[in-house]
Structure formats: structure tokens, C-alpha cells
Design an enzyme around this catalytic site. Structure first.
Site, PDB file in Angstrom:
ATOM      1  N   SER A  34       0.840  -1.204   0.000  1.00 19.77           N
ATOM      2  CA  SER A  34       0.000   0.000   0.000  1.00 19.77           C
ATOM      3  C   SER A  34       0.874   1.253   0.000  1.00 19.77           C
ATOM      4  CB  SER A  34      -0.949   0.003   1.197  1.00 19.77           C
ATOM      5  OG  SER A  34      -0.219   0.214   2.379  1.00 19.77           O
ATOM      6  N   SER A 124       6.153   6.116  17.848  1.00 12.85           N
ATOM      7  CA  SER A 124       6.741   7.352  17.334  1.00 12.85           C
ATOM      8  C   SER A 124       6.855   8.390  18.437  1.00 12.85           C
ATOM      9  CB  SER A 124       5.816   7.899  16.241  1.00 12.85           C
ATOM     10  OG  SER A 124       6.122   9.244  15.959  1.00 12.85           O
ATOM     11  N   TYR A 148      -3.281  10.350  13.288  1.00 10.88           N
ATOM     12  CA  TYR A 148      -2.113   9.462  13.172  1.00 10.88           C
ATOM     13  C   TYR A 148      -1.481   9.251  14.552  1.00 10.88           C
ATOM     14  CZ  TYR A 148       2.899   8.632  12.881  1.00 10.88           C
ATOM     15  OH  TYR A 148       4.166   8.156  13.126  1.00 10.88           O
ATOM     16  N   LYS A 152      -1.107   5.838  17.292  1.00  2.00           N
ATOM     17  CA  LYS A 152       0.104   5.329  17.967  1.00  2.00           C
ATOM     18  C   LYS A 152      -0.161   5.199  19.469  1.00  2.00           C
ATOM     19  CE  LYS A 152       2.747   4.867  14.407  1.00  2.00           C
ATOM     20  NZ  LYS A 152       2.945   3.521  13.874  1.00  2.00           N
ATOM     21  N   ARG A 290       4.435  25.542  10.155  1.00  3.28           N
ATOM     22  CA  ARG A 290       3.435  24.534   9.765  1.00  3.28           C
ATOM     23  C   ARG A 290       2.559  24.242  10.989  1.00  3.28           C
ATOM     24  NH1 ARG A 290       5.654  18.786   7.583  1.00  3.28           N
ATOM     25  NH2 ARG A 290       6.489  18.684   9.697  1.00  3.28           N
TER      26      ARG A 290
END
Ligand code: UD1
Length: 336
Positions: A34, A124, A148, A152, A290
Site C-alpha cells: 500500500s 513514534s 495518526y 500510535k 506549519r
């Protein structure tokens, strides 16, 4: 030792498979391509000169995965099969929750069914959110800002809850900082399709004239040069952290380790190191920060050093040189 590597064709997975094979371990790889390419399989064989078993399979497909557990007598699992793009996780949360959580649950259910006692999980530094203290230790507060990161944190919780009620089972949670670089062969590495989200793949594309210039996200952070500071670690050093985790005698329960180098470098440090290591220029412009980014994030790796014998020894120059070597090798192969 026979190790099942789920997601073994991806960036960190493929480097870990190489190191496992170099260490003489038996390896079974599962991947559904993927976010990876099929030719990685041949490249791993070329680098190591070793064979391994491969199953094309989605880790969330329990019946399919059961056939793998039936055919192979697995001693340990390394679970890399997770989606990892922060921005995409915000726009497609269910995709992230489904894939990342379900794959973990399926593996745990099959571990129980087949008495596989140990799993190493790709976590992470994202689980530390905006850290209160630097360098970051494993007992720091956990917080996240996007789906995301949530996956985790949730997977860590699922794994911890599982081993708590299953005596004799072990979950090793490896919290990666910022992996960059590539295997010395130049055959495998990180080269995402389209416009990369992460710094090093972006720099490489600028140096290769695929993109015009790097956008540096903010130069007004409270850091030595105002740009964000991260703990960049060579992917081969990171891969070796997994081998060390598997070589440690099994100890039931949950064990958490930071895998970085303990050194922080700014965005501009990386740009300059890349230019110097490779004799190229990386033009950049300063942009707005960001959203969701933090000023600084680097690890305290004492625990991994003391308990696993983890000793990352690649320099920033090695990281920059190998990242560039991979893309140059790949470009040459494509031109043939
Ligand atoms: C990012 C994710 C993190 C994930 C990790 C996986 C975010 C906010 N965080 O970490 O959750 O675990 O990737 O590898 O996406 N930078 C630029 N220009 C760019 C790209 C990055 O200036 O084009 C800067 C960033 O502002 C940051 C540093 O470079 O200071 C590193 O960024 P990146 O490589 O995306 O990693 P993280 O943000 O640390």
C-alpha cells in the site's frame, strides 16, 4: 529465531529486514504494497544474498494472516504496517483508525491463538506531543494532536492492556524520532510519490531538481537559528535497534524505548549538512510555521543504551550522503 515482519517492504521495515538477514535470522515478510514497491523484495535479496519468505497480505485480513501463522512457526513479530502521513490522517481519520488499530488487534489475537510471545511495535515520538522537558524520556507525558498520533497512542495502550492480562507475553514499544538516510547499497531508501511531507525526502527532491526549493516552516522558534530542531537518526541504526530488542531475553510485560541519537539539529543544520556532504545546493525560502509543529524534539536514549546496548553510530554526514546516494542510484536505474 523466525521473525514475522509485517510491513517489511516499507522504508523502516525493509531496512530492518536487511539487518535481520545480515544477523542470520529467519525472516517472513508480509506486505500489501500500500505504501511500498514490489521490487524492494529483490533488492533486499541482492543486498544480503539471503532468501526469505514473502506473503502479499493485508495485515487487517485476519483469515489471510491466520494462514501465515499456520504455515510458519513464528517466534517474534515486528509490526510496521501502519499509515503514517499526519495531514492525510486528519482528512481520512477512519482509514487511519481502521488500518492502524485493526492490524494491531489482528496480530495480538493471532499471537494468542498461536502462542507467539513477543511483539515489537513501531511507535513514534509523536506520542510526546509538545514535550515539557528536553531531552525526552520514556516516562514523559503522552499527548497527540492528530489521528495518526492517536493511533500510535491507542496501539500502545492496546498492546499494554494485552500483555497485562496475558502472562509470558511481551510488547516492546519503540518510539522513533526522525529516521532519515538509506542503506549503503543505495538500493533501498525513502522516496515517496508526489510532494513529500517530511524534511529529508523534500531536500533530496530539491537537490535532484524535481522540486524548485525547500519551504522552511518558520524561523522564529525558540531554537539557536529559529528553525525547528529534531533528532534525526540513520534508518540503519534504527533498524539495528529492532534487532537488539529481539536479542534481549524475553521479559513479560511492556517495555518502551526511545530510538533517536539524542542530538538535535535544526532545519538549516540539515540543509547545510546535506549541501556539504553531497556537493549540491539546496535553495530554500522561509515560510510560515506549519500548523501542529513544535520547536524542538530530541530523545534521551539512555534507557535503550543501557538495556538494549543500542549505540547509533552513523553521523549526520552519513545520513545525508546515503539519502542522496539512494536517489541517485534509483534515478540511474530508471534511466536504463
Ligand atoms: C513528522 C510528523 C510526526 C511523524 C513523523 C514521521 C508532523 C507535524 N509531524 O514529524 O508526527 O511521526 O513526521 O516521520 O507532520 N520542515 C520544513 N519543510 C518541509 C518539511 C519539514 O521546514 O518541507 C521542518 C519541520 O517544520 C520540522 C522539521 O523540518 O521542524 C522536520 O519535519 P518532518 O520531517 O516533517 O518531521 P516531524 O514534523 O518532526
Amino acid at each position: 529465531m523466525k521473525v514475522l515482519v509485517v510491513g517489511g517492504c516499507g522504508y523502516i521495515g525493509s531496512h530492518t529486514v536487511v539487518e535481520l538477514l545480515k544477523n542470520g535470522e529467519e525472516v517472513v515478510v508480509v506486505d500489501n504494497f500500500s505504501n511500498s514497491k514490489r521490487d524492494v523484495l529483490d533488492k533486499i535479496k541482492k543486498i544480503t544474498g539471503k532468501e526469505f519468505t514473502f506473503y502479499e497480505m493485508d495485515a487487517t485480513d485476519k483469515e489471510g494472516m491466520r494462514t501465515v501463522f499456520e504455515k510458519e512457526t513464528i517466534d517474534s513479530i515486528i509490526h510496521f504496517a501502519g499509515y503514517k502521513a499526519v495531514g492525510e490522517s486528519v482528512s481520512k481519520p477512519l482509514l487511519y483508525y481502521r488500518n492502524n488499530l485493526l492490524s494491531t488487534i489482528v496480530l495480538l489475537e493471532l499471537m494468542k491463538e498461536f502462542s507467539v510471545k513477543r511483539i515489537v511495535f513501531s511507535s513514534s515520538a509523536t506520542v510526546y506531543g509538545a514535550p515539557e522537558k528536553l531531552p525526552i524520556r520514556e516516562n514523559a507525558k503522552i499527548s497527540t494532536t492528530n489521528p495518526y498520533g492517536e493511533t500510535k497512542v491507542m496501539c500502545e495502550k492496546i498492546l499494554s492492556d494485552f500483555v497485562r492480562v496475558n502472562p509470558g507475553y511481551e510488547a516492546i514499544l519503540l518510539r522513533y524520532f526522525n529516521p532519515i538516510g538509506a542503506d549503503e547499497s543505495g538500493l533501498i531508501g525513502e522516496n515517496p510519490n508526489g510532494i513529500p511531507n517530511n524534511l529529508m525526502p523534500y531536500i533530496v527532491k530539491v537537490a535532484n531538481h524535481d522540486l524548485e526549493c525547500l519551504h522552511v516552516f518558520g524561523n522564529d522558534y525558540d531554537t539557536p537559528d529559529g528553525t525547528g530542531v529534531r533528532d534525526y537518526v540513520h534508518v540503519t541504526d534504527l533498524a539495528n535497534g529492532h534487532i537488539l530488542a529481539l536479542q534481549k531475553p524475553l521479559e513479560e510485560g511492556v517495555h518502551i524505548y526511545n530510538l533517536g541519537t539524542g542530538e538535535g539539529y535544526s532545519v538549516l543544520d540539515i540543509v547545510h549538512a546535506f549541501e556539504k556532504a553531497n556537493g549540491v545546493t539546496v535553495p530554500y525560502v522561509i515560510e510560515e510555521r506549519r500548523p501542529g509543529d513544535i520547536a524542538s524534539c530530541y530523545a534521551d536514549i539512555t534507557k535503550a543504551k543501557e538495556e538494549l546496548g543500542y549505540l547509533p553510530n552513523k553521523t549526520l554526514e552519513d545520513m545525508c550522503r546515503s539519502a542522496w546516494n539512494f536517489v541517485k542510484t534509483e534515478t540511474k536505474t530508471e534511466e536504463k
